[in-house]
Every structure is written in structure tokens, then in C-alpha cells.
Scaffold this motif. Structure first.
Motif, PDB file in Angstrom:
ATOM      1  N   TYR A   1       1.010  -1.290   0.247  1.00 28.47           N
ATOM      2  CA  TYR A   1      -0.047  -0.108  -0.105  1.00 28.47           C
ATOM      3  C   TYR A   1       0.791   1.197   0.069  1.00 28.47           C
ATOM      4  CZ  TYR A   1       0.493  -0.793   4.952  1.00 28.47           C
ATOM      5  OH  TYR A   1       0.976  -0.936   6.382  1.00 28.47           O
ATOM      6  N   PRO A   2       0.280   2.398  -0.277  1.00 27.10           N
ATOM      7  CA  PRO A   2       1.201   3.709  -0.232  1.00 27.10           C
ATOM      8  C   PRO A   2       2.059   3.842   0.773  1.00 27.10           C
ATOM      9  CG  PRO A   2      -1.112   3.866  -1.270  1.00 27.10           C
ATOM     10  CD  PRO A   2      -0.987   2.677  -0.484  1.00 27.10           C
ATOM     11  N   LEU A   3       3.222   4.421   0.509  1.00 31.18           N
ATOM     12  CA  LEU A   3       4.212   4.794   1.664  1.00 31.18           C
ATOM     13  C   LEU A   3       3.761   5.753   2.413  1.00 31.18           C
ATOM     14  CD1 LEU A   3       6.886   4.272   2.664  1.00 31.18           C
ATOM     15  CD2 LEU A   3       7.922   5.907   1.052  1.00 31.18           C
TER      16      LEU A   3
ATOM     17  N   LEU B   1       1.955   6.520  17.202  1.00 29.83           N
ATOM     18  CA  LEU B   1       2.734   7.256  18.370  1.00 29.83           C
ATOM     19  C   LEU B   1       1.919   8.365  18.772  1.00 29.83           C
ATOM     20  CD1 LEU B   1       6.024   7.556  16.252  1.00 29.83           C
ATOM     21  CD2 LEU B   1       5.489   6.042  18.462  1.00 29.83           C
ATOM     22  N   GLY B   2       0.756   8.541  18.626  1.00 29.94           N
ATOM     23  CA  GLY B   2      -0.159   9.612  19.256  1.00 29.94           C
ATOM     24  C   GLY B   2      -0.461  10.723  18.163  1.00 29.94           C
ATOM     25  N   GLY B   3       0.152  10.681  17.229  1.00 32.63           N
ATOM     26  CA  GLY B   3      -0.197  11.927  16.214  1.00 32.63           C
ATOM     27  C   GLY B   3      -1.410  11.909  15.544  1.00 32.63           C
ATOM     28  N   SER B   4      -1.549  12.906  14.667  1.00 32.59           N
ATOM     29  CA  SER B   4      -2.952  12.947  13.939  1.00 32.59           C
ATOM     30  C   SER B   4      -2.870  12.311  12.558  1.00 32.59           C
ATOM     31  CB  SER B   4      -3.369  14.508  13.822  1.00 32.59           C
ATOM     32  OG  SER B   4      -2.347  15.366  13.177  1.00 32.59           O
ATOM     33  N   GLY B   5      -1.561  12.114  12.069  1.00 32.21           N
ATOM     34  CA  GLY B   5      -1.415  11.432  10.909  1.00 32.21           C
ATOM     35  C   GLY B   5      -1.639  12.372   9.662  1.00 32.21           C
ATOM     36  N   ALA B   6      -2.192  13.611   9.919  1.00 27.73           N
ATOM     37  CA  ALA B   6      -2.579  14.551   8.841  1.00 27.73           C
ATOM     38  C   ALA B   6      -1.399  15.534   8.326  1.00 27.73           C
ATOM     39  CB  ALA B   6      -3.474  15.622   9.369  1.00 27.73           C
ATOM     40  N   ALA B   7      -0.370  15.328   8.882  1.00 26.52           N
ATOM     41  CA  ALA B   7       1.043  16.143   8.506  1.00 26.52           C
ATOM     42  C   ALA B   7       1.447  15.444   7.222  1.00 26.52           C
ATOM     43  CB  ALA B   7       1.941  16.188   9.418  1.00 26.52           C
ATOM     44  N   HIS B   8       2.470  16.193   6.320  1.00 26.79           N
ATOM     45  CA  HIS B   8       2.985  15.718   5.327  1.00 26.79           C
ATOM     46  C   HIS B   8       3.789  14.314   5.806  1.00 26.79           C
ATOM     47  CE1 HIS B   8       5.034  15.456   1.471  1.00 26.79           C
ATOM     48  NE2 HIS B   8       6.265  15.497   1.979  1.00 26.79           N
ATOM     49  N   GLN B   9       4.152  13.401   4.993  1.00 25.41           N
ATOM     50  CA  GLN B   9       4.753  12.239   5.243  1.00 25.41           C
ATOM     51  C   GLN B   9       5.972  12.248   4.339  1.00 25.41           C
ATOM     52  OE1 GLN B   9       4.139  10.632   8.212  1.00 25.41           O
ATOM     53  NE2 GLN B   9       2.211  11.933   8.575  1.00 25.41           N
ATOM     54  N   PRO B  10       7.222  11.934   5.066  1.00 27.44           N
ATOM     55  CA  PRO B  10       8.139  11.737   4.362  1.00 27.44           C
ATOM     56  C   PRO B  10       8.335  10.636   3.261  1.00 27.44           C
ATOM     57  CG  PRO B  10       8.820  11.180   6.543  1.00 27.44           C
ATOM     58  CD  PRO B  10       7.454  11.641   6.490  1.00 27.44           C
ATOM     59  N   GLU B  11       8.806  10.620   2.222  1.00 28.32           N
ATOM     60  CA  GLU B  11       8.937   9.616   1.153  1.00 28.32           C
ATOM     61  C   GLU B  11      10.436   9.076   1.358  1.00 28.32           C
ATOM     62  OE1 GLU B  11       7.885  10.386  -2.753  1.00 28.32           O
ATOM     63  OE2 GLU B  11       5.618  10.807  -2.318  1.00 28.32           O
ATOM     64  N   ARG B  12      10.652   8.016   2.374  1.00 33.88           N
ATOM     65  CA  ARG B  12      11.743   7.348   2.619  1.00 33.88           C
ATOM     66  C   ARG B  12      11.909   6.116   3.321  1.00 33.88           C
ATOM     67  NH1 ARG B  12      11.674   7.511   7.869  1.00 33.88           N
ATOM     68  NH2 ARG B  12      11.035   9.432   9.431  1.00 33.88           N
TER      69      ARG B  12
END
Length: 322
Positions: A111-113, A124-135
Motif C-alpha cells: 500500500y502507499p508509503l 505514536l499519538g499523532g494525527s497523521g494529517a501532516a506531510h509524510q516523508p518518502e523515505r
């Protein structure tokens, strides 16, 4: 005239059409003459039931572990060569291979990175809405993701329990599809495609299984074959049932031929009236049970008790005399 290796044909009810898919009726699809269809309709149906069960359970696991709205919905089941499947994946992409012991080969979940990174953020308790790194994931991120993969593989094993008993174990994580060697390039694989939603993110996920490893199990699931012990138990049960049926008490009656009277005559009967039976003197009586005639008899006696001696049916007696 030479025949091309590939051609397009309209989507129809053929066995290679994705089961449960949403492709528009009449849309063309590619057919590879070098790799004829191996997935029968009965196989697709068994896979569809298992994959839908996996999608439901995976939705529950994702929602519980990520503490956010999540959904995994089956789109369809397809057959490809492994190389052709890999060519459809974006680079980079999150791919995890897993063993399917005691079956041979490996499975693959992709599935997508950015969704994979968002799952770590949520855990980890975050919202998951922030920009995610492609690494590639760090060691800690890989460990956290491994916990989620373990739960998902447990649900995968439970969903496929009626097809084959497996103990899947996560094997490796890759980000370049060309490096995720779950099968040889020419091997036929079964691809289940899903829509995956995590919070506000949505993407395509796929679960890949080797056809050769599952072919016997799919055939058995589509047309279950009883083991020798199960066959012996079934035969013994049938024998016991037949023996018990022979001991069931049944009411048997010996009667004259039925007489038909009008309702007016029936209602006007009084003590002393005589009903003419119209039963021929030389005709045998009928032996019945549950109002069904199954033999014929003549009146007799046995040890000073009234009895009925079974005789041939009137039609059989007539044939013998003729």
C-alpha cells in the motif's frame, strides 16, 4: 497468419474478470494468450469470501490500533504474472512479504508509503494529517509497523482458515517494488485489490498470493473432499440410521376397498342402516399404512386369532393366470 500474444476483449462473465470488481460493463481488458486463465469461477468465489472477511477484520484492527477512522474495502480479485503485477506498483511503495507456512512460497501486502508513515504517526499519538516523508522507515518505525503487520497477518490466517491452515509470519519490508521478490517473474499470482482509508488519506492496497501454493486448497474448498475418517463416520451414521429405521413402529391397517357416499347419505345414517361395501367377494383386501396401499391380503386366522395372509397383488395374479 500469426496470432498476437496479447489482445483486448470486452469484459464479460469469463473466469478472469475480477470478482466483486466495479469495472464498467463492456470496458475492454487485456488478455494474455501466453498465460491462459487458471482461476476458475469457483476459485474466485472462495477467494472473495476469504478476502472480504479479511477486509472486515483488518478494518477493525486498523481502527482499534490507530485510534482513527479506517477502512479496508475489497474491489476485486485478479490473476497476473508477478512481473505484470509489480509493473502496476508506484515507486516508492510500502511492501511487506510474509511466509505462509506450511504452504510454499510467500505472500505480499502493498500500500502507499505515505499511508504506511501515517499509521506510524497515529500509533505514536499523532494525527497523521501532516506531510509524510518518502523515505525508508527507521528501525523504530519498522518495529512499530511490525506490530501492526503481526495483527493483520493473524486476521489474514483466520479469514483463510476454511481454505488452508497457515501461520503467516512477516518476512521483510521493501520500498522498491523490483526488490520485493515474493515470487518468480513468470509465476502466476492472485491479486486482491482494496481501497484503504486511514483518517483523511485514501489509497490502493493489494494482497498477493501464489496461485500454485493455493490451487489444491482452493479446489478442496470449492468442492470439499471428505477425509477417510470423515467418510467412515458418515458411513457408520448411515448404517445406524438404517438399523434404527427398521425398528420404528408403524401402524398397519387391512381394509376393504374405500366406499364413496354423498354427504347427505352420511349425515342421515342411523343405527341399523346398512352400507353396501361393493368389495368383490374374490378381491383381496388392501394392506395400508398412512393411507398408502403397499400389499394385499385375504382374511385368515392364526392360533385362534384373526389374521391377514399376504397374497400377490391383483394385477400380478392376473398376469400369472394369463
Amino acid at each position: 497468419m500469426t496470432r498476437p500474444d496479447t489482445a483486448t476483449a470486452p469484459t464479460g462473465p469469463g473466469p478472469q474478470a475480477p470478482a466483486g470488481g466495479r469495472s464498467r460493463r463492456g470496458a475492454p481488458r487485456t488478455y494474455d494468450f501466453r498465460r491462459p486463465t487458471k482461476l476458475g469461477r469457483e476459485h474466485v468465489r472462495v477467494l472473495q469470501i476469504a478476502q472480504e472477511a479479511f477486509a472486515r477484520q483488518a478494518t477493525t484492527v486498523l481502527t482499534t490500533m490507530l485510534r482513527t477512522g479506517a477502512r479496508l474495502e475489497l474491489l476485486g480479485i485478479e490473476q497476473h504474472s508477478y512481473d505484470d503485477y509489480v509493473a502496476t506498483l508506484p515507486d516508492p511503495c510500502f511492501l511487506t512479504t510474509f511466509t505462509i507456512e506450511p504452504l510454499a512460497g510467500k505472500g505480499l501486502l502493498a500500500y502507499p508509503l505515505d499511508i504506511a508513515m501515517a499509521t506510524v504517526d497515529h500509533m505514536l499519538g499523532g494525527s497523521g494529517a501532516a506531510h509524510q516523508p518518502e523515505r525508508p522507515m527507521t528501525a523504530m518505525e519498522t518495529t512499530i509497523t511490525g506490530q501492526l503487520m503481526t495483527r493483520l497477518l493473524q486476521e489474514f490466517a483466520a479469514a483463510f482458515a476454511h481454505v488452508a491452515v497457515m501461520q503467516p509470519v512477516a518476512d521483510d519490508i521493501e520500498y522498491n517494488p523490483a526488490l520485493a521478490q515474493a515470487a518468480a517473474g513468470s509465476d502466476t499470482v492472485m491479486v486482491a485489490r482494496f481501497t484503504m482509508t486511514i483518517g483523511s488519506r485514501e489509497g490502493s492496497a493489494s494482497l498477493v498470493l501464489p496461485f500454485s501454493s493455493f490451487a489444491p486448497a482452493l479446489s478442496n474448498a470449492a468442492s470439499p473432499q471428505l477425509s477417510e475418517s470423515a467418510q467412515r463416520k458418515r458411513q457408520r451414521a448411515a448404517q445406524l440410521l438404517a438399523e434404527r429405521l427398521e425398528l420404528v413402529p408403524v401402524d398397519v391397517s387391512v381394509r376393504f376397498s374405500p366406499l364413496e357416499v354423498s354427504s347427505d347419505d352420511l349425515l342421515s345414517l342411523t343405527v341399523g342402516d346398512v352400507l353396501l361395501l361393493r368389495h368383490p367377494r374374490d378381491a383381496p383386501l388392501e394392506v395400508t399404512t398412512n393411507d398408502t396401499v403397499f400389499a394385499h391380503a385375504i382374511a385368515s386366522n392364526h392360533r385362534r386369532r384373526l389374521a391377514a395372509a399376504i397374497v400377490p397383488a391383483p394385477s400380478a395374479a392376473a398376469k400369472d393366470s394369463a
